[in-house]
Design an enzyme around this catalytic site. Sequence first.
Site, short mmCIF file in Angstrom:
data_model
loop_
_atom_site.label_atom_id
_atom_site.label_comp_id
_atom_site.label_asym_id
_atom_site.label_seq_id
_atom_site.Cartn_x
_atom_site.Cartn_y
_atom_site.Cartn_z
N HIS A 81 0.85 -1.19 0.00
CA HIS A 81 0.00 0.00 0.00
C HIS A 81 0.89 1.23 0.00
O HIS A 81 1.80 1.36 0.81
CB HIS A 81 -0.90 0.02 1.24
CG HIS A 81 -1.70 1.29 1.33
ND1 HIS A 81 -2.88 1.47 0.63
CD2 HIS A 81 -1.48 2.46 1.99
CE1 HIS A 81 -3.34 2.68 0.87
NE2 HIS A 81 -2.52 3.30 1.69
N ASP A 160 -15.38 2.62 7.00
CA ASP A 160 -14.35 3.59 6.64
C ASP A 160 -14.88 4.59 5.62
O ASP A 160 -14.61 5.79 5.71
CB ASP A 160 -13.11 2.89 6.07
CG ASP A 160 -12.13 3.93 5.54
OD1 ASP A 160 -11.68 4.77 6.35
OD2 ASP A 160 -11.85 3.94 4.33
N ARG A 167 -14.90 12.75 8.04
CA ARG A 167 -13.62 13.38 8.41
C ARG A 167 -13.23 14.44 7.40
O ARG A 167 -12.69 15.49 7.75
CB ARG A 167 -12.52 12.31 8.49
CG ARG A 167 -12.65 11.39 9.70
CD ARG A 167 -11.73 10.19 9.55
NE ARG A 167 -10.35 10.56 9.41
CZ ARG A 167 -9.43 9.85 8.72
NH1 ARG A 167 -9.76 8.72 8.13
NH2 ARG A 167 -8.20 10.26 8.64
N SER A 182 -8.18 3.75 8.96
CA SER A 182 -8.78 3.87 7.63
C SER A 182 -8.01 3.02 6.61
O SER A 182 -8.59 2.19 5.89
CB SER A 182 -8.76 5.35 7.23
OG SER A 182 -9.11 5.50 5.89
N LYS A 186 -9.10 -1.46 5.45
CA LYS A 186 -9.33 -1.91 4.07
C LYS A 186 -8.33 -3.00 3.70
O LYS A 186 -8.68 -4.00 3.08
CB LYS A 186 -9.19 -0.71 3.11
CG LYS A 186 -10.31 0.31 3.29
CD LYS A 186 -10.12 1.56 2.48
CE LYS A 186 -9.17 2.53 3.07
NZ LYS A 186 -9.22 3.91 2.70
#
Length: 432
Positions: A81, A160, A167, A182, A186
């Site tokens: 990621h 999320d 947010r 967050s 995922k």
Amino acid sequence: MIVKLLLDRKREGKELAPEEVRELVAAYTRGDVPDYQMAAFAMAVCCRGMTDAETLALTESMRDSGTCLDWAGFPPSADKHSTGGVGDKLSLIIQPLAAACGLAVPSLTGRGLGLTGGTADKMESIPGYVAGLSLADYQKVVADCGCSLTVQTGEIAPADKKLYALRDVTGTVPSIPLIVASILSKKLAEGAESLVFDVKCGAGAFMKTREEAVALAHALVTNAKGAGRKACALVTAMDEPLGFAVGNANEVREAIDVLQGRCAARDVIDLSVELAAWMVSLAKGIPLDDAVAWCWENLENGEAYRRFARMVALHGGDLEAFQKTLETSVSSLEVVAADAGYVQSIDANGIAQAAFELGAGRGKSSDAIDNLAGVDLCVKRGDRVETGAVLARVSTTTRPEQLEPAAARVRAAVVIGAAQPSPRELILEEIA
Ligand code: URA
């Protein structure tokens, strides 16, 4: 659970029990806790922080708000990621490269809202490529070729999605526990056993300072391990764009060039190999040096490209048509050097702004992306240039009136000076 009392305690900096956090998230996902209370909770977390136990409870409860994929029966699985940067086309190289080394790489990805497109947008610049697969079809693609760049569906971590939208409009994005929950909820739901985080740091990144990036990297690794995954993070420089291409189709072309051994962008190649090697090392439990050697082998022998081409075909994409698209006529302008000297720096943010103005990104989710819009740099930091040398080319098919302003931005972003700068440090920290 009396939400107001939880909010009182969080506001006073007291620690909530994991079950309280879980109950709050479950109730919010069901619609039993209103947005105004959840916004107050997010603000209290921003101001007071969270302990590791609270952060893990938040992460796991957001993961459990939707579908969690199971990769039993697949080879060892790993994913990478990135917190996102300018010219970051690394997933297009890393996922097939790790697959070529025998991993299953379940990689749900996103569309971009901001200066440049997300990975899904880039892939969709290939004619026919469908990024929006069902989760069942996505698993079939991974079973076939080891990887799939599929856009995340609403079934993954819906808490999320809801909380992030809140947010975004309540000034509560910049909080490490909220960012960790967050991102990680995922990734955990996606199911890979090993996770490698590329936390970008610098002008073109979400985390502007090294201190913030290192803190996020540590928190991601700690919580991923807390949730039972193998994990590591690299903190990498994002003061300058990665590679030469910034846009969508041009980034895909650059990624294909890397996979076919034709690309000169050392930063893209070296970082791709390093991140893929960490995935292989964690997932297979082998030394990093061995994994690096294996990745080089699979990059150079063409196996990573074959995996990429197969993945594209399975998603309905047509690489021959893509090559023809690149020959489509576009409006473009060259940016030339006003002075001779060495390229001192290339401001990632300035280049991203130029790409956005040319049509490569979206201001709002309904905006269309111009696949062929973007910036193609011709130089990297440290290169010697003479007056009049071409520094970059800016292109668009939809906004020719933006060529001049975008060229001016690119000219301002490429700083030329007399002295040769020291080489750029790409990997700033490794946290395992
Ligand atoms: N990216 C995410 O997915 N979530 C955040 O909170 C910040 C960046």
